[in-house]
Design a protein around this motif. Sequence first.
Motif: not given
Length: 335
Positions: A164-168, A232-233, A253-260
């Motif tokens: 699953v890839v979260l984001g577009g 997660e992107a 799970i790998v987080s690539l979204g860099f939420c601040t």
Amino acid sequence: MKAAIYPGHGKQITIEDIPDPQPGPGDVLIKVARCGICGTDTSFTQGKMFDFGENAQFGHEYAGEIVELGKDVTDFKVGDRVAVLPSIACGECSACRSHGNNVLCLNSPGSGMVGFAEYARMPANVATKLPSVLSMADGALIEPMAVSLYGAKLAQIQPGDRVVVLGGGSVALYAIYWARRLGAGRIVALSRSERRKALCLEMGADAFVTFGDNEFGETIEALGGPPQVVLEAVGAEGMLSKAVMHCDQFGKIVSLGFCTSPDPVIPGIASFKCATMQFAVGYTMKEFHYIASQMDKGHCDPKAIISNDIPLADLPAMMEVLRGSNNETKVHVVM
């Protein structure tokens, strides 16, 4: 030369005349051809906690042509077309020696985020020569593709894995691209709207699901089971929790979204799944070299995500557009 300057404190970006850079020993001088606008560019120019600082040049997704060589540069020649890894590393600290990820360097001697300008001076060791089959538009996409490739490699995707890839956005789109290239079985893209559904499918997703009450059932049905890998992107609050909820037992799970902002996770739910969560930033030269050599051999054209080309003079206005509701995916500034 003309260059984009961020005054700091969330003030309006300006296009200014500044001195041309001069290559020092081991440097190359690049005439920038294209530089992509990244989500961090819009985020880090708003005067918040993560910020480029006062009077900063910026722009890190760029490619161009070498027009001058510094002393002792032997691996390149004038006229070579290159993509740039925009982080300068000392090469000696523990992070450099252990991981080779320039972004993690503990003693970085300077920033390579200077792509929104007519010229850029960079150490030759962060330049990647573009094969003749690649265009400058291809070259300016290598950096965002490297972000996603680095994350997909950390996920250790195995042949046949449900993903699953979260984001577009661009990182999500290229996460789909690399998951497909790395042998994933079925891939589902999840996003809040269907605006980029066609691009997600073009990059290699088997199905597209929108966030909502039915997303978990729809995702399991499309995949044939819960995902063993979640990339997660999005980088927004609530996405880590969503990733945990989707993840299969013993999933990654790998987080690539860099939420601040703070993004809570309920450890009890993750624990009952024995899920592994990893956070990632950056890339190594290995990703840049690999993408440059393999970019034209994929299942689709990565340039499909480019939605607009604009001149440098239009960058300040476009940054404001991208901060609001818009129809862009990847905008390139063409010098």
